[in-house]
Design an enzyme around this catalytic site. Sequence first.
Site, PDB file in Angstrom:
ATOM      1  N   GLU A   1      24.291 -28.297  -4.299  1.00  0.00           N
ATOM      2  CA  GLU A   1      24.526 -27.012  -4.094  1.00  0.00           C
ATOM      3  C   GLU A   1      24.633 -26.692  -5.692  1.00  0.00           C
ATOM      4  O   GLU A   1      25.706 -26.233  -5.767  1.00  0.00           O
ATOM      5  CB  GLU A   1      24.168 -26.267  -2.817  1.00  0.00           C
ATOM      6  CG  GLU A   1      22.869 -26.434  -2.212  1.00  0.00           C
ATOM      7  CD  GLU A   1      21.605 -25.732  -2.369  1.00  0.00           C
ATOM      8  OE1 GLU A   1      21.205 -25.123  -3.115  1.00  0.00           O
ATOM      9  OE2 GLU A   1      21.706 -25.551  -1.237  1.00  0.00           O
ATOM     10  N   ASP A   2      23.783 -25.738  -5.622  1.00  0.00           N
ATOM     11  CA  ASP A   2      24.979 -23.953  -6.415  1.00  0.00           C
ATOM     12  C   ASP A   2      25.209 -23.265  -5.715  1.00  0.00           C
ATOM     13  O   ASP A   2      26.540 -22.796  -5.501  1.00  0.00           O
ATOM     14  CB  ASP A   2      23.779 -23.075  -7.407  1.00  0.00           C
ATOM     15  CG  ASP A   2      22.097 -22.737  -6.923  1.00  0.00           C
ATOM     16  OD1 ASP A   2      21.684 -23.301  -5.567  1.00  0.00           O
ATOM     17  OD2 ASP A   2      22.003 -22.045  -6.816  1.00  0.00           O
TER      18      ASP A   2
ATOM     19  N   LYS B   1      29.961 -18.761  -0.404  1.00  0.00           N
ATOM     20  CA  LYS B   1      29.737 -16.758   0.306  1.00  0.00           C
ATOM     21  C   LYS B   1      30.218 -16.974   1.950  1.00  0.00           C
ATOM     22  O   LYS B   1      29.051 -17.459   2.749  1.00  0.00           O
ATOM     23  CB  LYS B   1      28.383 -16.391   0.283  1.00  0.00           C
ATOM     24  CG  LYS B   1      27.922 -15.467  -1.026  1.00  0.00           C
ATOM     25  CD  LYS B   1      27.111 -15.511  -1.049  1.00  0.00           C
ATOM     26  CE  LYS B   1      26.544 -14.162  -2.514  1.00  0.00           C
ATOM     27  NZ  LYS B   1      24.889 -13.382  -2.144  1.00  0.00           N
TER      28      LYS B   1
ATOM     29  N   ARG C   1      18.224 -17.506 -15.105  1.00  0.00           N
ATOM     30  CA  ARG C   1      19.222 -19.671 -14.740  1.00  0.00           C
ATOM     31  C   ARG C   1      20.195 -19.562 -15.968  1.00  0.00           C
ATOM     32  O   ARG C   1      20.996 -20.760 -15.776  1.00  0.00           O
ATOM     33  CB  ARG C   1      18.595 -20.155 -14.017  1.00  0.00           C
ATOM     34  CG  ARG C   1      17.533 -19.613 -13.303  1.00  0.00           C
ATOM     35  CD  ARG C   1      16.848 -20.778 -12.193  1.00  0.00           C
ATOM     36  NE  ARG C   1      15.920 -20.765 -12.073  1.00  0.00           N
ATOM     37  CZ  ARG C   1      15.604 -20.464 -10.424  1.00  0.00           C
ATOM     38  NH1 ARG C   1      17.374 -20.579  -9.892  1.00  0.00           N
ATOM     39  NH2 ARG C   1      14.957 -20.493  -9.327  1.00  0.00           N
TER      40      ARG C   1
ATOM     41  N   GLY D   1      18.704 -24.459  -8.604  1.00  0.00           N
ATOM     42  CA  GLY D   1      19.008 -23.682  -9.057  1.00  0.00           C
ATOM     43  C   GLY D   1      20.089 -24.661  -9.910  1.00  0.00           C
ATOM     44  O   GLY D   1      21.577 -24.205  -9.959  1.00  0.00           O
TER      45      GLY D   1
ATOM     46  N   ASP E   1      24.380 -20.114   1.054  1.00  0.00           N
ATOM     47  CA  ASP E   1      24.543 -18.268   1.330  1.00  0.00           C
ATOM     48  C   ASP E   1      25.071 -18.256   3.306  1.00  0.00           C
ATOM     49  O   ASP E   1      25.864 -18.612   3.554  1.00  0.00           O
ATOM     50  CB  ASP E   1      23.704 -18.168   0.925  1.00  0.00           C
ATOM     51  CG  ASP E   1      23.707 -15.913   0.729  1.00  0.00           C
ATOM     52  OD1 ASP E   1      23.558 -15.615   1.907  1.00  0.00           O
ATOM     53  OD2 ASP E   1      23.522 -15.737  -0.287  1.00  0.00           O
TER      54      ASP E   1
ATOM     55  N   PHE F   1      25.407  -9.764  -4.538  1.00  0.00           N
ATOM     56  CA  PHE F   1      24.141 -10.765  -5.016  1.00  0.00           C
ATOM     57  C   PHE F   1      24.999 -11.501  -6.778  1.00  0.00           C
ATOM     58  O   PHE F   1      25.061 -10.086  -7.782  1.00  0.00           O
ATOM     59  CB  PHE F   1      22.901 -10.026  -5.873  1.00  0.00           C
ATOM     60  CG  PHE F   1      21.332 -10.749  -5.899  1.00  0.00           C
ATOM     61  CD1 PHE F   1      21.005 -11.459  -5.242  1.00  0.00           C
ATOM     62  CD2 PHE F   1      21.654 -10.038  -7.697  1.00  0.00           C
ATOM     63  CE1 PHE F   1      20.120 -12.464  -6.067  1.00  0.00           C
ATOM     64  CE2 PHE F   1      20.601 -10.943  -8.206  1.00  0.00           C
ATOM     65  CZ  PHE F   1      19.045 -11.697  -7.758  1.00  0.00           C
ATOM     66  N   VAL F   2      24.276 -12.522  -7.413  1.00  0.00           N
ATOM     67  CA  VAL F   2      25.101 -13.135  -7.677  1.00  0.00           C
ATOM     68  C   VAL F   2      23.735 -14.296  -8.618  1.00  0.00           C
ATOM     69  O   VAL F   2      22.741 -14.239  -8.395  1.00  0.00           O
ATOM     70  CB  VAL F   2      26.204 -14.386  -8.019  1.00  0.00           C
ATOM     71  CG1 VAL F   2      27.099 -13.261  -7.853  1.00  0.00           C
ATOM     72  CG2 VAL F   2      25.447 -15.338  -6.855  1.00  0.00           C
TER      73      VAL F   2
ATOM     74  N   ASP G   1      19.769 -17.200 -10.475  1.00  0.00           N
ATOM     75  CA  ASP G   1      18.179 -16.319 -10.802  1.00  0.00           C
ATOM     76  C   ASP G   1      18.311 -15.253 -10.197  1.00  0.00           C
ATOM     77  O   ASP G   1      18.887 -15.019  -9.305  1.00  0.00           O
ATOM     78  CB  ASP G   1      16.867 -16.947 -10.949  1.00  0.00           C
ATOM     79  CG  ASP G   1      16.285 -17.321  -9.110  1.00  0.00           C
ATOM     80  OD1 ASP G   1      16.927 -17.599  -8.672  1.00  0.00           O
ATOM     81  OD2 ASP G   1      15.203 -16.703  -9.656  1.00  0.00           O
TER      82      ASP G   1
HETATM   83  C1  PRP Z   1      18.712 -20.325  -3.276  1.00  0.00           C
HETATM   84  C2  PRP Z   1      20.333 -21.844  -4.206  1.00  0.00           C
HETATM   85  C3  PRP Z   1      20.293 -22.266  -2.240  1.00  0.00           C
HETATM   86  C4  PRP Z   1      20.165 -21.107  -1.162  1.00  0.00           C
HETATM   87  C5  PRP Z   1      20.629 -21.047  -0.544  1.00  0.00           C
HETATM   88  O1  PRP Z   1      17.924 -21.310  -3.677  1.00  0.00           O
HETATM   89  O2  PRP Z   1      19.961 -22.387  -4.372  1.00  0.00           O
HETATM   90  O3  PRP Z   1      19.350 -22.905  -2.376  1.00  0.00           O
HETATM   91  O4  PRP Z   1      18.848 -20.518  -1.783  1.00  0.00           O
HETATM   92  O5  PRP Z   1      20.821 -19.761   0.175  1.00  0.00           O
HETATM   93  P1  PRP Z   1      20.685 -20.449   2.143  1.00  0.00           P
HETATM   94  O6  PRP Z   1      22.053 -20.601   2.277  1.00  0.00           O
HETATM   95  O7  PRP Z   1      21.088 -18.716   2.293  1.00  0.00           O
HETATM   96  O8  PRP Z   1      19.874 -21.436   2.347  1.00  0.00           O
HETATM   97  P2  PRP Z   1      17.012 -20.841  -3.926  1.00  0.00           P
HETATM   98  O9  PRP Z   1      15.587 -20.843  -2.436  1.00  0.00           O
HETATM   99  O10 PRP Z   1      16.726 -19.411  -3.731  1.00  0.00           O
HETATM  100  O11 PRP Z   1      15.655 -21.395  -5.194  1.00  0.00           O
HETATM  101  P3  PRP Z   1      16.325 -21.728  -6.203  1.00  0.00           P
HETATM  102  O12 PRP Z   1      17.492 -22.745  -6.246  1.00  0.00           O
HETATM  103  O13 PRP Z   1      14.669 -22.679  -7.222  1.00  0.00           O
HETATM  104  O14 PRP Z   1      16.346 -20.394  -6.972  1.00  0.00           O
END
Ligand code: PRP
Length: 189
Positions: free
Chosen positions: A111-112, A143, A177, A56, A115, A164-165, A171
């Site tokens: 990080e993107d 968040k 993305r 991400g 959550d 959800f974004v 993604d």
């Molecule tokens: C997403 C995002 C962070 C994580 C955040 O990754 O990129 O790494 O979730 O959520 P959290 O704070 O609850 O851990 P994802 O596992 O969806 O993989 P991606 O980056 O490949 O989309």
Amino acid sequence: MDQIKKADKGEIKIGNDVFVPLLTEEVIQNRIKELGKQITEEYKGKAPIFIGVLNGSFMFLSDLLKNITIDCEIDFFKLSSYGDEKLSSGNVTLLKELNCDVNDRHIIIVEDIVDSGLSIKFIEGMFQKSKPSSMKVITLLFKPNSLKYNVKIDYIGFEIPSKFVIGYGLDYAQKYRNLTNIYVLSEEQ
Ligand code: PRP
């Protein structure tokens, strides 16, 4: 292959889901400029290593680095916790390790989105045996109402609601993305 259907007011329709704009490209880029300036000031002479959390963070890391004007390096982790779902599975898997030596270096985890905080907690655990000079975390999106783990986030682009974004690296089942704006799932379907 699904098409991204543009509806009124910049909305996009993906299957039966309607997503509405949350942060435009201009708003995102302006905030990234501010963050880049701040980090450039704070890390003068420290040659930090920016560690992107794939997948991400790739767009945010790229644009952030364009606004860093001191010597710096990059590396990447690849983690996965969400799979193709909208909600976290609660498990984190390390899919790609770091290639750099972080000992005695200043590292900035990129990080993107934060959550639940599970991914950052997992990353903190991975650094327990190594000895970076410092470790900070930057996330484009945060968040606050979703946070379940006690993690410190040092730089935040935007605080957003627990919805959800997608877009700008984020993604939905691995797609979208590449959108340059960030969209939120509309509750009015
Ligand atoms: C997403 C995002 C962070 C994580 C955040 O990754 O990129 O790494 O979730 O959520 P959290 O704070 O609850 O851990 P994802 O596992 O969806 O993989 P991606 O980056 O490949 O989309």
